[in-house]
Design an enzyme around this catalytic site. Structure first.
Site, PDB file in Angstrom:
ATOM      1  N   LYS A 214      -5.177  36.994  -6.385  1.00 26.59           N
ATOM      2  CA  LYS A 214      -4.624  36.039  -7.623  1.00 26.59           C
ATOM      3  C   LYS A 214      -3.892  36.952  -8.362  1.00 26.59           C
ATOM      4  O   LYS A 214      -4.214  38.036  -9.075  1.00 26.59           O
ATOM      5  CB  LYS A 214      -6.072  35.595  -8.622  1.00 26.59           C
ATOM      6  CG  LYS A 214      -5.634  34.996  -9.564  1.00 26.59           C
ATOM      7  CD  LYS A 214      -6.813  34.425 -10.491  1.00 26.59           C
ATOM      8  CE  LYS A 214      -6.512  33.666 -11.669  1.00 26.59           C
ATOM      9  NZ  LYS A 214      -7.743  33.018 -12.461  1.00 26.59           N
ATOM     10  N   LYS A 271      -3.223  32.908  -4.732  1.00 28.09           N
ATOM     11  CA  LYS A 271      -3.005  31.986  -6.071  1.00 28.09           C
ATOM     12  C   LYS A 271      -1.958  32.938  -6.732  1.00 28.09           C
ATOM     13  O   LYS A 271      -2.071  33.992  -7.184  1.00 28.09           O
ATOM     14  CB  LYS A 271      -4.235  31.431  -6.838  1.00 28.09           C
ATOM     15  CG  LYS A 271      -4.269  31.083  -8.209  1.00 28.09           C
ATOM     16  CD  LYS A 271      -5.247  30.945  -8.874  1.00 28.09           C
ATOM     17  CE  LYS A 271      -5.180  30.483 -10.252  1.00 28.09           C
ATOM     18  NZ  LYS A 271      -6.222  30.432 -11.030  1.00 28.09           N
TER      19      LYS A 271
HETATM   20  C1  PBG Z   1      -8.937  31.636 -14.679  1.00 28.46           C
HETATM   21  C2  PBG Z   1      -8.457  30.686 -14.079  1.00 28.46           C
HETATM   22  C3  PBG Z   1      -6.952  30.035 -14.174  1.00 28.46           C
HETATM   23  C4  PBG Z   1      -6.809  29.263 -13.564  1.00 28.46           C
HETATM   24  C5  PBG Z   1      -7.684  28.921 -12.510  1.00 28.46           C
HETATM   25  N1  PBG Z   1      -8.872  29.803 -13.123  1.00 28.46           N
HETATM   26  C6  PBG Z   1      -6.035  30.789 -15.054  1.00 28.46           C
HETATM   27  C7  PBG Z   1      -6.085  32.120 -15.769  1.00 28.46           C
HETATM   28  O1  PBG Z   1      -6.250  33.009 -14.889  1.00 28.46           O
HETATM   29  O2  PBG Z   1      -5.595  32.240 -16.849  1.00 28.46           O
HETATM   30  C8  PBG Z   1      -5.296  28.690 -13.184  1.00 28.46           C
HETATM   31  C9  PBG Z   1      -5.269  27.519 -12.352  1.00 28.46           C
HETATM   32  C10 PBG Z   1      -3.986  26.752 -12.714  1.00 28.46           C
HETATM   33  O3  PBG Z   1      -2.676  27.318 -13.329  1.00 28.46           O
HETATM   34  O4  PBG Z   1      -3.808  25.561 -12.264  1.00 28.46           O
HETATM   35  N2  PBG Z   1     -10.329  31.924 -14.496  1.00 28.46           N
END
Ligand code: PBG
Length: 348
Positions: A214, A271
């Site tokens: 991520k 992601k």
């Molecule tokens: C946080 C989380 C995020 C997303 C999913 N879980 C955002 C972040 O890390 O601040 C992002 C998903 C998206 O942008 O569609 N645990």
């Protein structure tokens, strides 16, 4: 690189080349193109991310994500019924907590009667065959919006203290009936800690969909609006760079993937998806576990925004964006387009 088999025999400047290989031959008609199509998006590949809030009434629109709403538990259940009816196998649920329920320690993350667990139970009851996936991270619960608990000086996220909370959270979610817990926090060692906690509590059948690679991406902006983790008034931009991956790094992603495999992840996720197709391909080639990709909020928003301006063809870009993620090697895609794509592809 030139593949020998495509070279035209005895081509010399004097002669018109003998075109033995005419790749266009197989592109001449729709039927031929269908026949040689290498990648398809199936309803079976789609996971729908959904937002839920407390209260009653109509769902609230998320401004930066056209078509996406913050559901109440009632409308969430209705939508899940529709998704299950379309043949979508799974939903990923995200809670949007009212500001007064958040604190620095994210204490509501361990509330057995909290929003997300009530939502999970309601969906499980109404749609027993639909898989429910929940995020394991503290950002919806903390006033600072970070995915974990802060260190004493407040300048970083405390890894090991956070992992303890995440493991307890995963056990609670498993008891509420989720099929897969999805740690999205990027703390070190959390997959292993969650696996042991689940096993010790007898939840050996609950799987882990690990957000393994991520990235600290700017494409999460609209999501943070949706769950209200964007920023505290007056605070600087929420920088998650001490735990999420640096967008410039590929080898480091590979290491994160290997650690999650060793720690017991069942499915590996990359992601965002579209800007990280090389990572998806790399994981697909290196590891035999199923690979998921999350087409995040910003990827969704940018297609909508350009289409609204009349600069891109909405449906074609939507479908092409998903096809590219699948072609890169993702077995499944979390996408805010899930429902409409399933609708447009007809019955499962
Ligand atoms: C946080 C989380 C995020 C997303 C999913 N879980 C955002 C972040 O890390 O601040 C992002 C998903 C998206 O942008 O569609 N645990």
């Amino acid at each position: 690189m030139v593949f020998e088999c495509y070279l035209i025999p005895k081509m010399t400047p004097k002669f018109k080349p003998e075109l033995v290989r005419r790749p266009r031959r197989l592109r001449r008609s729709v039927a031929l193109r269908r026949l040689i199509s290498e990648t398809v998006i199936r309803t079976d590949d789609l996971i729908a991310p959904l937002f839920v809030r407390d209260g009653t009434g109509q769902p609230e629109d998320v401004e930066s994500m056209p078509g996406v709403v913050r559901h109440t538990i009632d409308t969430l259940v209705e939508t899940c019924r529709a998704l299950a009816g379309l043949g979508i196998p799974a939903v990923a649920l995200f809670p949007c907590l009212a500001a007064q329920l958040k604190d620095a320690e994210g204490s509501r993350s361990l509330d057995e009667e909290g929003l997300i667990l009530r939502a999970v139970r309601a969906v499980r009851k109404a749609c027993p065959d639909l898989l429910v996936i929940t995020d394991i991270a503290l950002d919806p619960y903390t006033t600072h919006g970070h995915d974990g608990l802060l260190t004493a000086d407040g300048r970083d996220v405390d890894n090991d203290r956070t992992v303890e909370v995440l493991a307890r959270m995963a056990v609670l979610h498993a008891s509420a009936g989720v099929s897969l817990v999805a740690p999205s926090d990027m703390m070190d060692g959390r997959v292993g800690a969650i696996r042991s906690a689940l096993d010790e509590s007898g939840q050996t059948e609950t799987g882990i969909l690990a957000y393994s690679a991520k990235y600290a991406s700017a494409y999460y902006g609209p999501f943070r609006d949706a769950v209200g983790s964007a920023r505290v008034e007056g605070a600087p931009y929420l920088d998650k760079g001490t735990y999420q991956l640096n967008p410039s790094n590929r080898r480091e992603a590979r290491m994160e993937i290997e650690l999650d495999v060793r720690e017991g992840a069942d499915i590996l996720m990359i992601k965002p998806a579209g800007p990280y197709l090389d990572i998806i391909r790399e994981v697909r080639d290196a590891i035999d576990l199923p690979v998921a990709a999350y087409q995040v909020s910003g990827e969704y928003a940018q297609i909508h925004a350009a289409a609204r301006l009349g600069w891109l063809d909405y449906k074609r870009c939507r479908d092409e964006s998903l096809l590219a993620i699948k072609r890169a090697g993702a077995d499944m895609i979390l996408t805010y387009f899930a429902q409409e794509v399933a609708e447009s592809s007809g019955a499962p």
